[in-house]
Design a protein around this motif. Structure first.
Motif, PDB file in Angstrom:
ATOM      1  N   SER A   1       0.827  -1.210   0.000  1.00 39.88           N
ATOM      2  CA  SER A   1       0.000   0.000   0.000  1.00 39.88           C
ATOM      3  C   SER A   1       0.857   1.254   0.000  1.00 39.88           C
ATOM      4  N   LEU A   2       1.894   1.277   0.837  1.00 42.31           N
ATOM      5  CA  LEU A   2       2.775   2.445   0.882  1.00 42.31           C
ATOM      6  C   LEU A   2       3.507   2.650  -0.442  1.00 42.31           C
ATOM      7  N   GLN A   3       3.933   1.565  -1.065  1.00 41.57           N
ATOM      8  CA  GLN A   3       4.640   1.680  -2.341  1.00 41.57           C
ATOM      9  C   GLN A   3       3.711   2.202  -3.441  1.00 41.57           C
ATOM     10  N   VAL A   4       2.480   1.712  -3.464  1.00 40.68           N
ATOM     11  CA  VAL A   4       1.523   2.160  -4.489  1.00 40.68           C
ATOM     12  C   VAL A   4       1.186   3.627  -4.297  1.00 40.68           C
ATOM     13  N   VAL A   5       0.875   4.025  -3.068  1.00 41.63           N
ATOM     14  CA  VAL A   5       0.542   5.431  -2.817  1.00 41.63           C
ATOM     15  C   VAL A   5       1.760   6.313  -3.097  1.00 41.63           C
TER      16      VAL A   5
ATOM     17  N   LEU B   1      -4.599   8.662  -2.052  1.00 44.22           N
ATOM     18  CA  LEU B   1      -5.038   7.972  -0.832  1.00 44.22           C
ATOM     19  C   LEU B   1      -6.352   7.235  -1.037  1.00 44.22           C
ATOM     20  N   LEU B   2      -7.113   7.648  -2.029  1.00 46.60           N
ATOM     21  CA  LEU B   2      -8.378   6.977  -2.328  1.00 46.60           C
ATOM     22  C   LEU B   2      -8.161   5.526  -2.756  1.00 46.60           C
ATOM     23  N   VAL B   3      -6.958   5.223  -3.212  1.00 47.01           N
ATOM     24  CA  VAL B   3      -6.612   3.853  -3.603  1.00 47.01           C
ATOM     25  C   VAL B   3      -6.749   2.903  -2.406  1.00 47.01           C
ATOM     26  N   LEU B   4      -6.601   3.421  -1.190  1.00 49.97           N
ATOM     27  CA  LEU B   4      -6.682   2.594   0.013  1.00 49.97           C
ATOM     28  C   LEU B   4      -8.124   2.268   0.418  1.00 49.97           C
TER      29      LEU B   4
END
Length: 105
Positions: free
Chosen positions: A55-59, A73-76
């Motif tokens: 998650s941190l890498q994607v954001v 952040l909406l990706v989370l």
């Protein structure tokens, strides 16, 4: 969002994540077969850390690509929605675990 409001959000979020982790581990240990408790906890913690790292890498990648922070952040959100849906679907099961258990004498 102003920087102080964002920092306050991160502090509140961080505090709730920390308190939730212990409860989740306790539920996992309490519901795993006795001989597999260590393995179950290892798997739960490993999956949790892996999910966090991904998650941190994607954001981070989205932010580096100049995507709006709110959209990044909406990706989370799907993860939180799936977790809520799974908890709601299993709610009667959770209530049965919360009932006081009587031990045989």
């Amino acid at each position: 969002m102003s920087e102080p409001v964002f920092i306050l959000f991160l502090v509140v979020w961080g505090g709730t994540v920390v308190s939730d982790s212990g409860q989740f581990s306790s539920l996992s240990a309490g519901n795993a077969p006795r001989r597999l408790v260590g393995t179950a906890l290892t798997m739960v913690v490993t999956l949790g850390y892996t999910t966090t790292i991904v998650s941190l890498q994607v954001v981070g990648a989205l932010l580096n690509a100049q995507i709006d922070p709110g959209m990044a952040l909406l990706v989370l959100a799907p993860g939180a929605a799936i977790g809520l849906a799974a908890t709601y679907a299993e709610w009667p099961l959770h209530r049965s675990y919360c009932q006081p258990r009587t031990r045989g004498v």
